[in-house]
Scaffold this motif. Structure first.
Motif, mmCIF file in Angstrom:
data_model
loop_
_atom_site.group_PDB
_atom_site.id
_atom_site.type_symbol
_atom_site.label_atom_id
_atom_site.label_comp_id
_atom_site.label_asym_id
_atom_site.label_seq_id
_atom_site.Cartn_x
_atom_site.Cartn_y
_atom_site.Cartn_z
ATOM 1 N N MET A 454 92.314 31.318 -18.952
ATOM 2 C CA MET A 454 92.220 31.258 -17.504
ATOM 3 C C MET A 454 92.799 32.535 -16.896
ATOM 4 S SD MET A 454 90.827 28.715 -15.980
ATOM 5 C CE MET A 454 91.611 28.918 -14.377
ATOM 6 N N PRO A 455 92.245 33.008 -15.781
ATOM 7 C CA PRO A 455 92.903 34.104 -15.064
ATOM 8 C C PRO A 455 94.316 33.690 -14.665
ATOM 9 C CG PRO A 455 90.696 33.704 -14.201
ATOM 10 C CD PRO A 455 90.997 32.578 -15.136
ATOM 11 N N THR A 456 95.237 34.626 -14.717
ATOM 12 C CA THR A 456 96.617 34.337 -14.344
ATOM 13 C C THR A 456 96.748 34.272 -12.825
ATOM 14 O OG1 THR A 456 97.261 36.670 -14.244
ATOM 15 C CG2 THR A 456 97.368 35.572 -16.404
ATOM 16 N N PHE A 457 97.908 33.816 -12.366
ATOM 17 C CA PHE A 457 98.144 33.790 -10.926
ATOM 18 C C PHE A 457 98.133 35.206 -10.337
ATOM 19 C CE2 PHE A 457 100.443 29.419 -10.657
ATOM 20 C CZ PHE A 457 99.210 28.800 -10.628
ATOM 21 N N ASN A 458 98.619 36.192 -11.078
ATOM 22 C CA ASN A 458 98.531 37.570 -10.587
ATOM 23 C C ASN A 458 97.078 38.010 -10.451
ATOM 24 O OD1 ASN A 458 101.275 37.862 -10.398
ATOM 25 N ND2 ASN A 458 101.481 39.260 -12.130
ATOM 26 N N ASP A 459 96.245 37.651 -11.436
ATOM 27 C CA ASP A 459 94.818 38.004 -11.362
ATOM 28 C C ASP A 459 94.154 37.407 -10.122
ATOM 29 O OD1 ASP A 459 95.040 39.299 -13.816
ATOM 30 O OD2 ASP A 459 94.392 37.529 -14.956
ATOM 31 N N LEU A 460 94.531 36.180 -9.809
ATOM 32 C CA LEU A 460 93.842 35.444 -8.744
ATOM 33 C C LEU A 460 94.443 35.654 -7.366
ATOM 34 C CD1 LEU A 460 93.439 32.047 -10.640
ATOM 35 C CD2 LEU A 460 91.581 33.641 -10.106
ATOM 36 N N TYR A 462 97.562 37.714 -6.455
ATOM 37 C CA TYR A 462 98.499 38.768 -6.068
ATOM 38 C C TYR A 462 98.015 39.416 -4.775
ATOM 39 C CZ TYR A 462 102.243 42.114 -6.863
ATOM 40 O OH TYR A 462 103.412 42.836 -6.775
ATOM 41 N N THR A 463 98.923 39.593 -3.837
ATOM 42 C CA THR A 463 98.568 40.054 -2.502
ATOM 43 C C THR A 463 97.800 41.377 -2.544
ATOM 44 O OG1 THR A 463 100.530 38.967 -1.590
ATOM 45 C CG2 THR A 463 99.483 40.657 -0.234
ATOM 46 N N MET A 464 96.650 41.408 -1.905
ATOM 47 C CA MET A 464 95.780 42.577 -1.751
ATOM 48 C C MET A 464 95.060 42.982 -3.039
ATOM 49 S SD MET A 464 96.103 43.251 1.442
ATOM 50 C CE MET A 464 95.364 44.878 1.609
ATOM 51 N N ILE A 465 95.372 42.366 -4.166
ATOM 52 C CA ILE A 465 94.767 42.755 -5.444
ATOM 53 C C ILE A 465 94.004 41.600 -6.078
ATOM 54 C CG2 ILE A 465 95.263 43.554 -7.795
ATOM 55 C CD1 ILE A 465 97.622 45.079 -6.685
ATOM 56 N N GLY A 466 94.528 40.380 -5.979
ATOM 57 C CA GLY A 466 93.937 39.231 -6.647
ATOM 58 C C GLY A 466 92.527 38.918 -6.166
ATOM 59 N N ASN A 467 91.772 38.264 -7.040
ATOM 60 C CA ASN A 467 90.387 37.885 -6.750
ATOM 61 C C ASN A 467 90.193 36.433 -7.159
ATOM 62 O OD1 ASN A 467 87.626 37.557 -6.520
ATOM 63 N ND2 ASN A 467 87.095 39.142 -8.004
ATOM 64 N N THR A 468 90.072 35.547 -6.199
ATOM 65 C CA THR A 468 90.009 34.113 -6.489
ATOM 66 C C THR A 468 88.697 33.699 -7.146
ATOM 67 O OG1 THR A 468 89.189 33.662 -4.255
ATOM 68 C CG2 THR A 468 91.579 33.546 -4.598
ATOM 69 N N MET A 469 87.703 34.584 -7.177
ATOM 70 C CA MET A 469 86.408 34.229 -7.758
ATOM 71 C C MET A 469 86.277 34.689 -9.209
ATOM 72 S SD MET A 469 85.311 32.549 -5.316
ATOM 73 C CE MET A 469 83.728 32.129 -6.050
ATOM 74 N N VAL A 514 89.890 47.377 -10.883
ATOM 75 C CA VAL A 514 89.020 48.500 -10.521
ATOM 76 C C VAL A 514 89.304 48.880 -9.065
ATOM 77 C CG1 VAL A 514 87.219 47.838 -12.138
ATOM 78 C CG2 VAL A 514 87.147 46.966 -9.810
ATOM 79 N N PRO A 515 89.124 50.160 -8.720
ATOM 80 C CA PRO A 515 89.334 50.572 -7.326
ATOM 81 C C PRO A 515 88.202 50.082 -6.430
ATOM 82 C CG PRO A 515 88.550 52.418 -8.638
ATOM 83 C CD PRO A 515 88.794 51.285 -9.603
ATOM 84 N N THR A 516 88.537 49.813 -5.196
ATOM 85 C CA THR A 516 87.532 49.434 -4.199
ATOM 86 C C THR A 516 87.101 50.704 -3.449
ATOM 87 O OG1 THR A 516 89.221 48.979 -2.529
ATOM 88 C CG2 THR A 516 88.609 47.170 -3.990
ATOM 89 N N THR A 517 86.513 50.538 -2.276
ATOM 90 C CA THR A 517 86.115 51.708 -1.489
ATOM 91 C C THR A 517 87.320 52.544 -1.086
ATOM 92 O OG1 THR A 517 86.154 50.300 0.473
ATOM 93 C CG2 THR A 517 84.031 50.620 -0.614
ATOM 94 N N ASN A 518 88.491 51.924 -1.063
ATOM 95 C CA ASN A 518 89.743 52.632 -0.796
ATOM 96 C C ASN A 518 90.469 52.806 -2.121
ATOM 97 O OD1 ASN A 518 92.280 53.509 -0.086
ATOM 98 N ND2 ASN A 518 92.543 52.036 1.586
ATOM 99 N N LEU A 519 90.691 54.056 -2.555
ATOM 100 C CA LEU A 519 91.293 54.299 -3.864
ATOM 101 C C LEU A 519 92.732 53.803 -3.944
ATOM 102 C CD1 LEU A 519 89.926 57.856 -4.726
ATOM 103 C CD2 LEU A 519 89.176 55.645 -5.604
ATOM 104 N N PHE A 520 93.368 53.522 -2.807
ATOM 105 C CA PHE A 520 94.725 53.011 -2.829
ATOM 106 C C PHE A 520 94.757 51.485 -2.935
ATOM 107 C CE2 PHE A 520 95.151 57.158 -0.864
ATOM 108 C CZ PHE A 520 96.242 57.687 -1.550
ATOM 109 N N ARG A 521 93.577 50.861 -2.934
ATOM 110 C CA ARG A 521 93.525 49.410 -3.082
ATOM 111 C C ARG A 521 92.631 49.066 -4.265
ATOM 112 N NH1 ARG A 521 91.244 44.702 1.048
ATOM 113 N NH2 ARG A 521 91.652 42.976 -0.379
ATOM 114 N N TRP A 522 93.173 48.360 -5.222
ATOM 115 C CA TRP A 522 92.441 47.939 -6.414
ATOM 116 C C TRP A 522 92.241 46.429 -6.369
ATOM 117 C CZ3 TRP A 522 91.988 51.087 -11.225
ATOM 118 C CH2 TRP A 522 92.216 52.449 -10.964
#
Length: 676
Positions: A454-460, A462-469, A514-522
């Motif tokens: 399962m994805p960890t809680f950090n994966d899902l 973590y503020t500004m980084i996690g992805n619930t999907m 992976v980086p998003t459109t903003n390189l400072f946000r992954w």
């Protein structure tokens, strides 16, 4: 611990001698030796042997392999990569056959150690002083009488604590140990065992570890063309540790069964080693405070002649605080984050013997996890996990089969933000072994297993980084190999053991940042596809030359682990970071009367660092170490004193397991223990 033997008493001495040697690394499971149990009582169990032999370190061998923690001991197993970030306080994680640290299940006294926050167990926290054995299984144990969670890992490490054993009329055992060493190591410990009654025993142990973490290292920086840009000797400052461990247990025997209760606590204040970059060699100021506690219990009983049941329960509380208040500049802000994890675990397992050759089992586990964090806009997730496993074993003449299917059902809740969807997964496994000859010296075996994490809680979350999907990360394992064991009633040569495995693993939907459109946000996403082809070879023997006993061991691992995520990328098919193509260990143990000597050589071949491309700038040279130790036993009245001296990294090689995280050079350790 009770061991039972079947026939062939004429060769009992030879068999016992060789098994003692072979259990240095591998657990043996021939039809002449009954299955070993570490419970206080040997409960009736059909003589179904391990289809896949484990790699095992046990007993006195754990004391002789120049190992401070469980992570250090696992270096001697084949197919294992250890990530060590340096020093006494650095994080130490294990990766089995390149499938990722999150796919490794670590079990302490039969119950898994959890970390729902990031899925990684820091093996540097666990001492070897209180352990009877350390076992590593690829796939899973060949035992169907186990909790459902035991079926859910790609590879498993079992840490079995010592069970009190009393000689004669003795009711109290006391062992006091002191380790002093380089890097200002001060490490006292003790273990007290008390016989409460004929059926109940208790144990209490405690340990303190302190080190300033300061040691010299070599820093070398290369240009992209391979030329050396910088080469200097510096000193590591930020790897100190002050840690306390305490553990208590009660073990009991009942009619046709046993029970145990265990409490564990670990409190530490550690400096976190950071990467040495940009010629910055000074203290970094990062600090980790940990408090880890758990209480667990188990109950096992044969209710009817053909039906056996066991129940396990656990509650765990983990507190972590990370501070970085020194490295504050124009772009860096002070960090002071705290995390609290709680886990409640319940399990019931049941096994029924249809006949002497056929067993079936059913297990059900329930697990509750939550995570609190001092982060802005945090989700405060809660996870409910149910696991249902069905398994069977069948033995027909020299053919053995084990099959299992595991169902996992996950539901999560959050206090704010979106939550991850519910998940239902079914994963199968099948294990086969066959002895082609009546002599039973050769065993051929194979297995297939599909499992997920399962994805960890950090994966899902973590503020500004996690992805619930995120989807689960799957692994498919294929293994074929053989084991050859030959015992000799020879004056010098006592036996040989050979274990060879070839395997293919695939990791699908690997979770990566992976980086998003903003390189400072992954953001975390399912992108990775890793394919691994490998081979493990282990050879060991035992010699008895007059009064000198020699036990050599050679382990070799080959792995080709390629990243096949995207054909358009330049790194398509390249070796994944930190996985060497070749790794070798050689160990020689020698015993002469009350003296013992150990020499270990470890070689890790060329690798590439965490950058994606296998280019010269990312290349890491091979590294190797030589370790030696010597021990002497003294008897004083009815007590035993052991004195040992270790030299690690004898040739003072400077190396990094992880780039820019330098390891200590030559270091020493003096160990003295007293047994009452």
């Amino acid at each position: 611990m009770v061991r039972k033997f079947t026939a062939l008493h004429l060769k009992k001495g030879v068999i016992t001698l060789f098994v003692a040697a072979s259990q240095l690394i591998f657990s043996q499971s021939t039809d002449t030796i009954r299955e070993k149990t570490i419970l206080p009582i040997h409960i009736y169990k059909k003589d179904f042997k391990e289809i896949l032999p484990a790699q095992v370190l046990s007993g006195e061998q754990l004391e002789r392999l120049n190992s401070q923690s469980v992570a250090d001991a696992l270096r001697y197993f084949s197919g294992v990569q250890i990530k060590d970030y340096g020093g006494m306080g650095g994080l130490k994680t294990v990766n089995i056959r390149s499938m990722g640290s999150q796919h490794v299940g670590v079990f302490y006294d039969g119950v898994q150690l959890g970390n729902v926050q990031n899925g990684i167990v820091d093996l540097g926290k666990f001492s070897l002083d209180d352990l009877e054995s350390v076992s590593l299984y690829n796939g899973q144990k060949s035992d169907i009488f186990q909790p459902a969670r035991d079926f859910g890992s790609s590879g498993s490490i079992y840490l079995q604590p010592k069970t009190p054993v009393f000689k004669g009329n003795q009711k109290t055992n006391l062992n006091v140990k002191l380790k002093l060493g380089s890097i200002s190591l001060f490490n006292p410990s003790f273990r007290l065992e008390q016989k409460v009654s004929d059926k109940v025993s208790a144990a209490f142990s405690s340990e303190f570890v302190q080190s300033d973490g300061m040691y010299k290292y070599k820093y070398q920086k290369k240009n992209s063309d391979g030329s050396i840009a910088n080469d200097t000797i510096a000193r590591r400052y930020d790897s100190y540790i002050r840690a306390k461990r305490f553990e208590t247990s009660l073990n009991g025997i009942i009619n046709d069964g046993s029970w145990s209760v265990r409490g564990y606590g670990y409190i530490s204040d550690r400096g976190i080693p950071t990467a040495v970059v940009r010629n910055d060699f000074g203290p970094k100021g990062q600090q980790m405070l940990d408090e880890n506690y758990f209480v667990q219990a188990s109950f096992r009983k044969k209710l009817f002649p053909k039906f056996e049941t066991q129940v396990k329960a656990k509650f765990a509380y983990d507190y972590t605080r990370f501070l970085d208040t020194v490295n504050v500049g124009t772009t860096a802000l002070p960090i002071d984050n705290s995390y609290v994890q709680r886990e409640l675990y319940l399990s019931t397992s049941n096994m029924y013997s249809i006949n002497k050759n056929w067993d079936v089992s059913a297990s059900f586990d329930f697990q509750y996890n939550n995570l609190d964090a001092s982060l802005r806009d945090f989700s405060y997730p809660v996870r409910y996990t149910s696991m249902l496993a069905f398994a069977t074993t069948y033995q027909w003449n020299r053919f053995k089969f084990l099959g299992s299917v595991l169902g996992t059902f996950v539901h999560e809740n959050v206090k704010m933000n979106a939550k991850s969807p519910d998940k239902t997964e079914w994963t199968p496994s099948a294990f086969l072994s066959y002895q082609p000859f009546a002599s039973k010296e050769l065993t051929v075996r194979a297995f297939y297993k599909r499992v997920f994490r399962m994805p960890t809680f950090n994966d899902l979350y973590y503020t500004m980084i996690g992805n619930t999907m995120l989807k689960p990360e799957y692994t498919s394992q294929y293994d074929i190999g053989f084991t050859y064991q030959k015992l000799y009633d020879h004056r010098i040569f006592k036996g040989i053991y050979v274990k060879v495995d070839g395997y293919y693993n695939e990791v699908e939907d690997k979770i990566v940042a992976v980086p998003t459109t903003n390189l400072f946000r992954w953001m975390m996403t399912n992108l990775g596809d890793v394919k691994i082809i490998g081979a493990d070879i282990n050879v060991q023997a035992e010699f008895d030359i007059n009064t000198i006993k020699l036990k050599p061991l050679v382990s070799y691992t080959y792995q080709r682990a390629g990243d096949y995520t995207d054909k358009k990328e330049s790194y398509y098919g390249d070796q994944i970071p930190y996985v060497p193509w070749h790794a070798v260990t050689f160990t020689m143990m020698a015993d002469y009367r009350d003296w013992s000597f150990n020499y270990s050589f470890m070689y890790t071949g060329e690798r590439y660092d965490a950058q994606l491309n296998n280019i010269r700038a990312n290349y890491l040279q091979p590294w190797y170490t030589h370790d030696v130790s010597i021990q002497k036993k003294f008897n004083w009245h009815s007590h035993q004193i052991k004195a040992g001296f270790e030299v690690n990294n004898l040739l003072n090689q400077y190396y990094d397991v992880v780039r820019n995280y330098p390891m200590p050079g030559r270091n020493f350790k003096l160990i003295v223990s007293f047994t009452l």
